[in-house]
Structures are given as structure tokens and as C-alpha cells.
Write a protein that holds these residues in place. Structure first.
Motif, PDB file in Angstrom:
ATOM      1  N   UNK A 132       4.381  18.483   8.098  1.00  0.00           N
ATOM      2  CA  UNK A 132       3.806  17.372   6.895  1.00  0.00           C
ATOM      3  C   UNK A 132       4.814  16.448   6.652  1.00  0.00           C
ATOM      4  N   UNK A 133       3.896  15.223   6.178  1.00  0.00           N
ATOM      5  CA  UNK A 133       3.218  14.030   5.792  1.00  0.00           C
ATOM      6  C   UNK A 133       3.805  13.976   4.820  1.00  0.00           C
ATOM      7  N   UNK A 134       4.092  13.464   3.526  1.00  0.00           N
ATOM      8  CA  UNK A 134       4.755  13.530   2.339  1.00  0.00           C
ATOM      9  C   UNK A 134       5.116  12.271   1.636  1.00  0.00           C
ATOM     10  N   UNK A 135       4.915  12.199   0.292  1.00  0.00           N
ATOM     11  CA  UNK A 135       5.750  11.048  -0.377  1.00  0.00           C
ATOM     12  C   UNK A 135       6.862  12.405  -1.333  1.00  0.00           C
ATOM     13  N   UNK A 136       8.063  11.435  -1.745  1.00  0.00           N
ATOM     14  CA  UNK A 136       8.697  13.012  -2.623  1.00  0.00           C
ATOM     15  C   UNK A 136       8.290  11.969  -3.841  1.00  0.00           C
ATOM     16  N   UNK A 137       8.227  12.697  -4.894  1.00  0.00           N
ATOM     17  CA  UNK A 137       7.885  11.809  -5.927  1.00  0.00           C
ATOM     18  C   UNK A 137       8.684  12.600  -7.423  1.00  0.00           C
ATOM     19  N   UNK A 138       9.788  13.716  -7.167  1.00  0.00           N
ATOM     20  CA  UNK A 138      11.080  13.878  -8.078  1.00  0.00           C
ATOM     21  C   UNK A 138      11.961  14.779  -7.698  1.00  0.00           C
ATOM     22  N   UNK A 139      13.331  14.846  -8.646  1.00  0.00           N
ATOM     23  CA  UNK A 139      13.735  15.254  -8.051  1.00  0.00           C
ATOM     24  C   UNK A 139      13.901  16.921  -8.054  1.00  0.00           C
ATOM     25  N   UNK A 140      14.272  18.146  -7.165  1.00  0.00           N
ATOM     26  CA  UNK A 140      13.804  19.193  -7.054  1.00  0.00           C
ATOM     27  C   UNK A 140      14.132  20.234  -8.540  1.00  0.00           C
ATOM     28  N   UNK A 141      13.493  21.035  -8.534  1.00  0.00           N
ATOM     29  CA  UNK A 141      13.084  22.344  -9.393  1.00  0.00           C
ATOM     30  C   UNK A 141      13.160  23.004  -9.162  1.00  0.00           C
ATOM     31  N   UNK A 142      12.341  24.602  -9.927  1.00  0.00           N
ATOM     32  CA  UNK A 142      12.799  25.914  -9.614  1.00  0.00           C
ATOM     33  C   UNK A 142      11.943  26.780 -10.141  1.00  0.00           C
ATOM     34  N   UNK A 143      10.799  27.001 -10.156  1.00  0.00           N
ATOM     35  CA  UNK A 143      10.038  27.571 -11.179  1.00  0.00           C
ATOM     36  C   UNK A 143      10.004  29.379 -11.685  1.00  0.00           C
ATOM     37  N   UNK A 144      10.409  29.462 -12.611  1.00  0.00           N
ATOM     38  CA  UNK A 144      10.386  30.837 -13.482  1.00  0.00           C
ATOM     39  C   UNK A 144       9.976  31.875 -12.459  1.00  0.00           C
ATOM     40  N   UNK A 145      10.390  33.080 -12.099  1.00  0.00           N
ATOM     41  CA  UNK A 145       9.605  34.158 -11.095  1.00  0.00           C
ATOM     42  C   UNK A 145       8.663  33.903 -10.241  1.00  0.00           C
ATOM     43  N   UNK A 146       8.604  32.633  -9.508  1.00  0.00           N
ATOM     44  CA  UNK A 146       8.403  31.807  -8.224  1.00  0.00           C
ATOM     45  C   UNK A 146       8.959  31.862  -7.067  1.00  0.00           C
ATOM     46  N   UNK A 147       8.748  32.916  -5.783  1.00  0.00           N
ATOM     47  CA  UNK A 147       8.982  32.956  -4.572  1.00  0.00           C
ATOM     48  C   UNK A 147      10.842  32.789  -5.255  1.00  0.00           C
ATOM     49  N   UNK A 148      11.373  33.773  -5.866  1.00  0.00           N
ATOM     50  CA  UNK A 148      12.587  33.983  -5.808  1.00  0.00           C
ATOM     51  C   UNK A 148      13.632  33.094  -6.914  1.00  0.00           C
ATOM     52  N   UNK A 149      12.998  31.521  -7.257  1.00  0.00           N
ATOM     53  CA  UNK A 149      13.258  31.155  -7.609  1.00  0.00           C
ATOM     54  C   UNK A 149      13.530  29.698  -6.535  1.00  0.00           C
ATOM     55  N   UNK A 150      12.801  30.141  -5.579  1.00  0.00           N
ATOM     56  CA  UNK A 150      13.145  28.867  -4.208  1.00  0.00           C
ATOM     57  C   UNK A 150      13.167  27.464  -4.790  1.00  0.00           C
ATOM     58  N   UNK A 151      13.944  26.789  -4.501  1.00  0.00           N
ATOM     59  CA  UNK A 151      13.806  25.074  -4.534  1.00  0.00           C
ATOM     60  C   UNK A 151      12.456  24.475  -3.966  1.00  0.00           C
ATOM     61  N   UNK A 152      12.308  23.458  -5.244  1.00  0.00           N
ATOM     62  CA  UNK A 152      10.862  23.361  -4.876  1.00  0.00           C
ATOM     63  C   UNK A 152      11.231  21.427  -4.761  1.00  0.00           C
ATOM     64  N   UNK A 153       9.784  20.823  -4.775  1.00  0.00           N
ATOM     65  CA  UNK A 153      10.577  19.275  -4.771  1.00  0.00           C
ATOM     66  C   UNK A 153       8.765  18.694  -4.886  1.00  0.00           C
ATOM     67  N   UNK A 154       8.875  18.245  -6.115  1.00  0.00           N
ATOM     68  CA  UNK A 154       7.423  17.391  -5.810  1.00  0.00           C
ATOM     69  C   UNK A 154       7.154  16.152  -5.401  1.00  0.00           C
ATOM     70  N   UNK A 155       6.035  16.327  -5.078  1.00  0.00           N
ATOM     71  CA  UNK A 155       5.028  16.032  -3.816  1.00  0.00           C
ATOM     72  C   UNK A 155       3.527  15.020  -3.482  1.00  0.00           C
ATOM     73  N   UNK A 156       3.495  14.064  -2.892  1.00  0.00           N
ATOM     74  CA  UNK A 156       2.388  14.157  -2.512  1.00  0.00           C
ATOM     75  C   UNK A 156       1.978  13.912  -1.401  1.00  0.00           C
ATOM     76  N   UNK A 157       1.162  15.057  -0.647  1.00  0.00           N
ATOM     77  CA  UNK A 157       1.290  15.452   0.804  1.00  0.00           C
ATOM     78  C   UNK A 157       0.278  14.732   1.281  1.00  0.00           C
ATOM     79  N   UNK A 158       0.432  13.347   2.095  1.00  0.00           N
ATOM     80  CA  UNK A 158      -0.691  12.838   3.347  1.00  0.00           C
ATOM     81  C   UNK A 158      -1.817  13.722   4.456  1.00  0.00           C
ATOM     82  N   UNK A 159      -1.253  14.882   3.690  1.00  0.00           N
ATOM     83  CA  UNK A 159      -1.755  16.058   5.005  1.00  0.00           C
ATOM     84  C   UNK A 159       0.036  17.436   5.708  1.00  0.00           C
TER      85      UNK A 159
END
Length: 492
Positions: free
Chosen positions: A265-292
Motif C-alpha cells: 500500500x502507498x499512502x499519505x498519512x492524514x492524522x494521528x492513530x485512533x481506534x473504533x469502538x467495536x471494530x476489529x477488536x479496537x485495533x489501531x487505525x491511522x487516517x490516510x489517503x491511499x494512492x493505491x
């Protein structure tokens, strides 16, 4: 090395051999167990791999060097190397780990290295009471003794030396430790044994220079769920990109990895890490723009979209990227990805390659490799893309081709070594380091590689020596990726 209390030492001395069995175990094992339970053990650091015949000595040595220098932070030049007599190379590192916690941590480091580098080290080596053969002892199946070797020896030289050797066998493992640790800079007081080798070594060893100490990574802290997750789909289209990078289907570098190639994956980081309640067991996510992006199974893709990037615990611990940075992440089943910081143009090119219909991952990985990035030991899933082969064919070896100087911020170890040679002189590189730089250049053909070495050596350049050096790399059976490099006639 067991730190045996005086009373236990005297207790064992009362027995004839010190290994007598009382009950279910021997006296020696009882004392060993007590020392382990109380963290009174120094474990010498060894490295071993049984993949000698599969990958060859050069690959093994590159694994060992990278693990020792990058993971243990010890100079590989201080290590002692042995051929086992059959299918292994042993490395004796002049360092100890103390106690069971750091023994386990050493094993975890070796596991992480194998996952990251695609290496095959013997991880069972880092268990309690592991037996390790003494130098000089013959292998039971081949009759060939364990002999000391040099990193520069090829397969033929190693077997010739091993088959013709009649080495002496140390009386005890303490004698082996003296050969590894008994250096003036690793000891205090005296640098050699006086009366009792095991006791004198323990007395003069310098713990500040020889003890590896590890600090465990703290578990990722719990991340507060951003308020934006609680917002409904926006009415204003201008707000959709921001909403998407927190709420749409995340891209996982690890999903559907069993039996499949790696994700890219090639991406541009858009923000700090976050988690989504009840999604993927609270796995860490990073907001991003995906070139591909292409998932492990080749089916799940993202192109020119905003979305969350999922990170494993392993990847989150090493995540250190801020909004605006461009990143390529190469993931898979292990959950420990290669994460590369790239330029905007490189991210765009990789993204475009990942959108193509054929060989998209191969094309992307080959492009990154050609830019000097280390995409992992397994590289792409093919030995070379059609584009790479075509570009080589378009530049015959009898025509010079420019090899750009190393960048000020090298993107791989080979490029860092090239930069060192260009700045400090090629004489500052070891033989193995010159091989790594040569391998980097040979992707572009024989002639540009030749020209680079000629420029570095200047008036001391020796055509016949350089020809033999490069020919050995190109014709090494383990380096099949240079099959399309033609070796010119030997210079006269």
C-alpha cells in the motif's frame, strides 16, 4: 555460566562426578534449575542456521551480520564464526544475556528478525540448557569437525578447510568462552586465564561491555475513539474525505495472508492513530489517503480514496509517521511489516503500479528496489519484472550507463554503504560490504557497476581483480537474479 552459591558448589563437590542422580534429576540439574529460577545465569549469545545448503554462505552471513549489528547492536567483526561440519554456520557473539527474561527477549528479537528479513535462524537455540557443540568436535553424521571459518570464505574454501582440518578440542566450554570473551577490551585486570579458567573468566569479565540488556516495548496505550466516528455521513460533499478516513472500510495489510503474497500500500498519512469502538477488536487505525493498495489475496484494493489503515500491535509500536508523510507499507501474515518513508513522486508511481491489471505488486516492489529501498528478503514474487528486464536490455553492457551517487539520506543498507565509500573511500568497506554495494549496482548491468568501482579506486584500480570479484557475484548459484548480466572477457 551459572552463578552457583558457595553452599551449592560445596554440595556438588561432595559427589564423585557432580552429575549423580538423586530422585528424578541429577544434582547438576537441580542446581541449574535453582540458578534459573533466581536469574543467576549468564547465557552466551550464539546464532545458528541450518539453511546453509538451501541459501548458501553469503545469504547466511548477510542474515547474521544484519541481526548482530542492527538488532543486537554489536560489531559483527568481533564475532567468531564456525562451520558445523554438516549444514550449519555457528556464530559466537562476545556478549551475554543475564536471566530468563532477557533470554526470552533475545528469542523474541530473533523471531522478529526472521519475520522482517525472511531469515531462517534456529530459534530453539534460545531455550534453557541448550546444548551447543564444542569447536573441533566431529559431526556424528559426516565425521567433519566444527572448525573456525572466515566471513570471506566461499563454499569451496569452507569445505576444503573443514575436510582437511585436525583441530584440537577444548577441554571445557569455559575454554571456548575464553577464546570469545578473553580480549583485553572485554575484560578487566587480566586478559587470560590464571589457574581455573571458568572462575578467572567470571572474575575479569566486564559486564558493562559484554552484557546485553533489553527494554521491553510497552504495550500500545489505549487510544480514545475520535468524536468524528459518532458523526453521520456528512451532507456537504466537501466533508466526505475527512469522514471517510475515519469511518469507511479499513485497509488491512494482514488480511487473507495465508498462502498468499504480501500486501502493498502507498499512502499519505492524514492524522494521528485512533481506534473504533467495536471494530476489529479496537485495533489501531491511522487516517490516510491511499494512492493505491493491494491486499495479500490480490482482490481487496483501494485507489485514490480516503480510508483508515489498520496497524497490528507490532507495526503500531514502530509507527512514527506524522500527517503529510508518504509511506509504503509491505505487510503479510506475520503482522510485522516493512514500512518505508518515500517521496511524493515515489508514492504516486507505486500507487499507479498497484492500479495496473498485471503484475501490479511485482511492478511496485521492483520499482522500489530499483530506487534503493529494501523491500525484504523475498523481494517481489518474481525474479524480475518485464520492465526491469527490458530496461537492462536497452542498455548493452558495452555502453556506459550512469549510476547515480548515493543519496544523502540512504533508503537501504547497501545505499548507506555506497555513501560511506563515496565519502570516506572504498577502503573503509569490508569485503562483504563491497559485495552488497556491487549487488545494488549489478541490477543495472555489468558496465555501470564496473565504472563505479573504477571511479572509487582511482589510480589504485586493478581491472583483473575487479573483474574476478564481479564475475564471482554474477556466477554465484544463489544470485540467480543476475542471470541476464553478461560477463565480458577478462581484461588484459
Amino acid at each position: 555460566m551459572y552463578k552457583v552459591p558457595r553452599e551449592q558448589f560445596e554440595r556438588q563437590a561432595e559427589f564423585e562426578s557432580g552429575y549423580e542422580v538423586t530422585g528424578a534429576t541429577s544434582i547438576a540439574k537441580e542446581i541449574q534449575d535453582e540458578c534459573e529460577d533466581d536469574d543467576r545465569v549468564l547465557y552466551p549469545v550464539h546464532i545458528e542456521s541450518d539453511a546453509y545448503h538451501e541459501v548458501g554462505p553469503d545469504t547466511l552471513l548477510s542474515w547474521f551480520r544484519e541481526f548482530v549489528e542492527d538488532y543486537l547492536e554489536v560489531s559483527f567483526g568481533t564475532c567468531t564464526l564456525y562451520f558445523s561440519g554438516r549444514r550449519s554456520i555457528h556464530v559466537h557473539v562476545p556478549r551475554f544475556v543475564s536471566g530468563e527474561g532477557d533470554r526470552e527477549r533475545l528469542k523474541e528479537l530473533a523471531e522478529s528478525f526472521c519475520e522482517e528479513a525472511g531469515a531462517d535462524l534456529d530459534l530453539g537455540l534460545y531455550s534453557r540448557k541448550r546444548l551447543f557443540r564444542l569447536p573441533g568436535v566431529e559431526h556424528a553424521k559426516t565425521g567433519i569437525p566444527k572448525v573456525e571459518i572466515e566471513p570471506t570464505w566461499d563454499r569451496t574454501r569452507i569445505f576444503r578447510e573443514a575436510n582437511g582440518a585436525t583441530p584440537s578440542t577444548p577441554a571445557t566450554y569455559a575454554d571456548v568462552l575464553w577464546s570469545v570473551f578473553g580480549q583485553e577490551r572485554l575484560t578487566v585486570g587480566t586478559s587470560g586465564p590464571d589457574v581455573d579458567t571458568s572462575q578467572s573468566l567470571f572474575q575479569v569479565i566486564d559486564p558493562e561491555k559484554t552484557l546485553l540488556e533489553f527494554t521491553r516495548d510497552e504495550p500500545a496505550s489505549e487510544i480514545e475513539t475520535p468524536l468524528i466516528e459518532q458523526v453521520a455521513y456528512p451532507d456537504d460533499p466537501a466533508d466526505v474525505p475527512e469522514w471517510s478516513m475515519y469511518n469507511t472500510q479499513e485497509f488491512s495489510p494482514y488480511a487473507h495472508a495465508s498462502g498468499n503474497p504480501r500486501s502493498v500500500a502507498a499512502l499519505r498519512v492524514k492524522g494521528g492513530a485512533f481506534a473504533r469502538e467495536g471494530k476489529r477488536g479496537g485495533a489501531t487505525m491511522v487516517p490516510a489517503y491511499f494512492y493505491g493498495a493491494v491486499g495479500c489475496n490480490g482482490e481487496f484494493t483501494k485507489h485514490d480514496v480516503h480510508a483508515p489503515l489498520q496497524l497490528s500491535k507490532k507495526d503500531y509500536r514502530k509507527w512514527d509517521y506524522t500527517p503529510g508523510e508518504k509511506v509504503v507499507i509491505i505487510g503479510g501474515k506475520s503482522g510485522s511489516s516493512r514500512i518505508l518513508s518515500v517521496s511524493s513522486w515515489e508514492a504516486t508511481v507505486v500507487g499507479h503500479a498497484l492500479r495496473s491489471d498485471k503484475a501490479r505488486r511485482d511492478t511496485a516492489l521492483n520499482y522500489l528496489s530499483e530506487q534503493g529501498y529494501d523491500v525484504g528478503a523475498s523481494g517481489s514474487t518474481a525474479s524480475g519484472s518485464k520492465e526491469t528486464t527490458a530496461s537492462r536490455a536497452a542498455t548493452p553492457d558495452d555502453e556506459p550507463r550512469t549510476i547515480w551517487s548515493a543519496r544523502k539520506n540512504p533508503k537501504s543498507k547497501a545505499e548507506a554503504l555506497q555513501l560511506k565509500a563515496e565519502q570516506d573511500g572504498i577502503g573503509t568497506l569490508s569485503h562483504n560490504e563491497r559485495i552488497r554495494v556491487a549487488c545494488r549496482h549489478l541490477r543495472y548491468g555489468w558496465q555501470p557497476t564496473w565504472e563505479w568501482f573504477k571511479e572509487q579506486y582511482g589510480s589504485t584500480f586493478k581491472p583483473e581483480v575487479t573483474w574476478q570479484f564481479l564475475k564471482g557475484i554474477v556466477e554465484e548459484p544463489d544470485f540467480t537474479k543476475y542471470n541476464d548480466v553478461d560477463v565480458p572477457p577478462k581484461p588484459t
